[in-house]
Motif scaffolding. Structure first.
Motif, PDB file in Angstrom:
ATOM      1  N   THR A   1      57.052   8.911  75.435  1.00 32.88           N
ATOM      2  CA  THR A   1      57.257   8.054  76.447  1.00 32.88           C
ATOM      3  C   THR A   1      57.436   8.613  77.972  1.00 32.88           C
ATOM      4  OG1 THR A   1      59.308   7.821  75.821  1.00 32.88           O
ATOM      5  CG2 THR A   1      58.123   6.346  74.921  1.00 32.88           C
ATOM      6  N   GLY A   2      57.248   9.900  78.039  1.00 30.00           N
ATOM      7  CA  GLY A   2      57.234  10.509  79.345  1.00 30.00           C
ATOM      8  C   GLY A   2      58.550  10.672  79.924  1.00 30.00           C
TER       9      GLY A   2
ATOM     10  N   GLN B   1      47.489  12.337  79.974  1.00 28.45           N
ATOM     11  CA  GLN B   1      46.360  12.547  79.517  1.00 28.45           C
ATOM     12  C   GLN B   1      46.352  12.700  77.947  1.00 28.45           C
ATOM     13  OE1 GLN B   1      44.280  16.078  80.745  1.00 28.45           O
ATOM     14  NE2 GLN B   1      42.649  16.031  79.222  1.00 28.45           N
ATOM     15  N   GLN B   2      45.514  11.918  77.159  1.00 24.72           N
ATOM     16  CA  GLN B   2      45.540  12.048  75.881  1.00 24.72           C
ATOM     17  C   GLN B   2      45.070  13.726  75.349  1.00 24.72           C
ATOM     18  OE1 GLN B   2      43.841   8.840  73.837  1.00 24.72           O
ATOM     19  NE2 GLN B   2      44.677   9.187  71.758  1.00 24.72           N
ATOM     20  N   GLY B   3      45.690  14.276  74.358  1.00 22.82           N
ATOM     21  CA  GLY B   3      45.201  15.324  73.727  1.00 22.82           C
ATOM     22  C   GLY B   3      46.103  16.105  72.527  1.00 22.82           C
ATOM     23  N   ASP B   4      45.566  17.216  71.978  1.00 22.13           N
ATOM     24  CA  ASP B   4      46.416  17.320  70.839  1.00 22.13           C
ATOM     25  C   ASP B   4      47.427  18.979  71.146  1.00 22.13           C
ATOM     26  OD1 ASP B   4      46.388  19.087  68.160  1.00 22.13           O
ATOM     27  OD2 ASP B   4      46.465  16.942  67.884  1.00 22.13           O
TER      28      ASP B   4
ATOM     29  N   ALA C   1      54.848  -0.318  67.575  1.00 22.84           N
ATOM     30  CA  ALA C   1      56.098  -0.673  67.378  1.00 22.84           C
ATOM     31  C   ALA C   1      56.924   0.416  67.670  1.00 22.84           C
ATOM     32  CB  ALA C   1      56.495  -1.553  65.984  1.00 22.84           C
ATOM     33  N   MET C   2      56.663   1.700  67.043  1.00 25.52           N
ATOM     34  CA  MET C   2      57.430   2.611  67.222  1.00 25.52           C
ATOM     35  C   MET C   2      57.421   3.213  68.739  1.00 25.52           C
ATOM     36  SD  MET C   2      58.992   5.573  66.401  1.00 25.52           S
ATOM     37  CE  MET C   2      59.325   5.837  64.764  1.00 25.52           C
ATOM     38  N   ALA C   3      56.164   3.082  69.212  1.00 29.50           N
ATOM     39  CA  ALA C   3      56.283   3.448  70.564  1.00 29.50           C
ATOM     40  C   ALA C   3      56.984   2.671  71.678  1.00 29.50           C
ATOM     41  CB  ALA C   3      54.666   3.372  71.217  1.00 29.50           C
TER      42      ALA C   3
ATOM     43  N   LEU D   1      51.608   7.026  75.275  1.00 28.55           N
ATOM     44  CA  LEU D   1      51.206   7.093  76.692  1.00 28.55           C
ATOM     45  C   LEU D   1      51.151   5.779  77.334  1.00 28.55           C
ATOM     46  CD1 LEU D   1      48.399   9.739  76.187  1.00 28.55           C
ATOM     47  CD2 LEU D   1      50.247  10.069  77.061  1.00 28.55           C
ATOM     48  N   ALA D   2      50.625   4.690  76.670  1.00 25.18           N
ATOM     49  CA  ALA D   2      50.816   3.513  77.304  1.00 25.18           C
ATOM     50  C   ALA D   2      52.122   3.219  77.649  1.00 25.18           C
ATOM     51  CB  ALA D   2      50.447   2.556  76.235  1.00 25.18           C
ATOM     52  N   VAL D   3      53.146   3.261  77.028  1.00 24.39           N
ATOM     53  CA  VAL D   3      54.711   3.349  77.295  1.00 24.39           C
ATOM     54  C   VAL D   3      54.959   4.073  78.463  1.00 24.39           C
ATOM     55  CG1 VAL D   3      57.227   3.092  76.711  1.00 24.39           C
ATOM     56  CG2 VAL D   3      55.126   2.219  74.857  1.00 24.39           C
ATOM     57  N   ALA D   4      54.519   5.587  78.422  1.00 23.80           N
ATOM     58  CA  ALA D   4      54.965   6.471  79.261  1.00 23.80           C
ATOM     59  C   ALA D   4      54.371   6.200  80.745  1.00 23.80           C
ATOM     60  CB  ALA D   4      54.468   7.867  78.997  1.00 23.80           C
TER      61      ALA D   4
END
Length: 254
Positions: A66-67, A107-110, A21-23, A90-93
């Motif tokens: 969100t990119g 890419q997912q990462g920290d 929901a936040m995304a 990332l899905a939203v981005a």
């Protein structure tokens, strides 16, 4: 890095942004309405100016969310990679980039452990991240490590109205309230940490004297620009402006 293998995963900066929901509502909360659009436009212009020339530059957007910034730079001709710890953001981005026909690699990462070799990108940007990340020094060190020449990032200033809000939120967080208890920074601390990683501050842009929440309540870009213009001419923006967006360059000897 997935959350299960991340020792910092219980920090609010991970749990808040892993909420679907936040995304979905992130852009609307921060950039909707006349003042939100003014913020987004000003941010894009400052980043583009700090990265000139943008076209053909390789850019890593750390904490891309969100990119928004990644997409804006890609549309200006940069080769952009966006990385974020939240798969939901990332899905939203990815969806936004597809709609904008912007070629961005996500890419997912920290931010504390970027999965790239040293100097992998010409430039690295990082917006609204260091104020929230559990270990900002480690994160800033990672930005500098993977940047070939420039890093661009922002932060709320210690000498600003943001410091009051930050203090209230941190007290609320200690009391058990679910809130984003962000930190504020002094210019001295930022310069010192950059120097430790072989970078020097080249330029800085301070945005507002008055709190953003106040401008949003007034909801008039004309009034915001008029009032902030008066305060800037009086020298208050240079003293009390926030957020601060900075560009730093790698020292020749580094």
């Amino acid at each position: 890095m997935n959350r299960s293998s991340n020792p910092r995963a219980n920090h609010y900066s991970y749990s808040v942004y892993s909420d679907p929901a936040m995304a979905e509502s992130f852009d609307e909360l921060r950039f909707s309405g006349p003042i939100g659009e003014l913020l987004a436009r000003a941010q894009e212009e400052v980043i583009a100016r700090f990265l000139e020339p943008v076209a053909q530059r390789t850019v890593l957007d750390v904490g891309t969310g969100t990119g928004r910034a990644a997409i804006a730079l890609a549309r200006r001709g940069a080769s952009v990679t966006g990385i974020d710890a939240s798969s939901e953001m990332l899905a939203v981005a990815k969806r936004r980039a597809l709609a904008a026909r912007a070629d961005v690699s996500f890419q997912q990462g920290d931010a504390h452990e970027l999965p790239y070799p040293a100097a992998s990108f010409d430039s690295v940007i990082c917006l609204r991240v260091l104020m929230h990340t559990p270990d900002w020094r480690t994160s800033l060190g990672e930005l500098c490590r993977v940047a070939g020449s420039r890093v661009v990032f922002d932060y709320p200033a210690l000498a600003s109205a943001a410091a009051l809000q930050s203090g209230v939120r941190r007290i609320a967080h200690v009391a058990g309230v679910r809130v984003e208890a962000y930190r504020v920074f002094s210019g001295r601390a930022i310069r010192s940490e950059l120097a430790r990683h072989g970078f020097r501050l080249r330029d800085a842009h301070k945005q507002f004297v008055l709190p953003i929440v106040l401008h949003k309540r007034i909801n008039s870009p004309a009034a915001t620009e008029r009032v902030e213009g008066i305060l800037a001419k009086a020298g208050l923006r240079a003293l009390l402006g926030s957020p601060v967006t900075v560009v730093a360059e790698r020292c020749a000897s580094s």
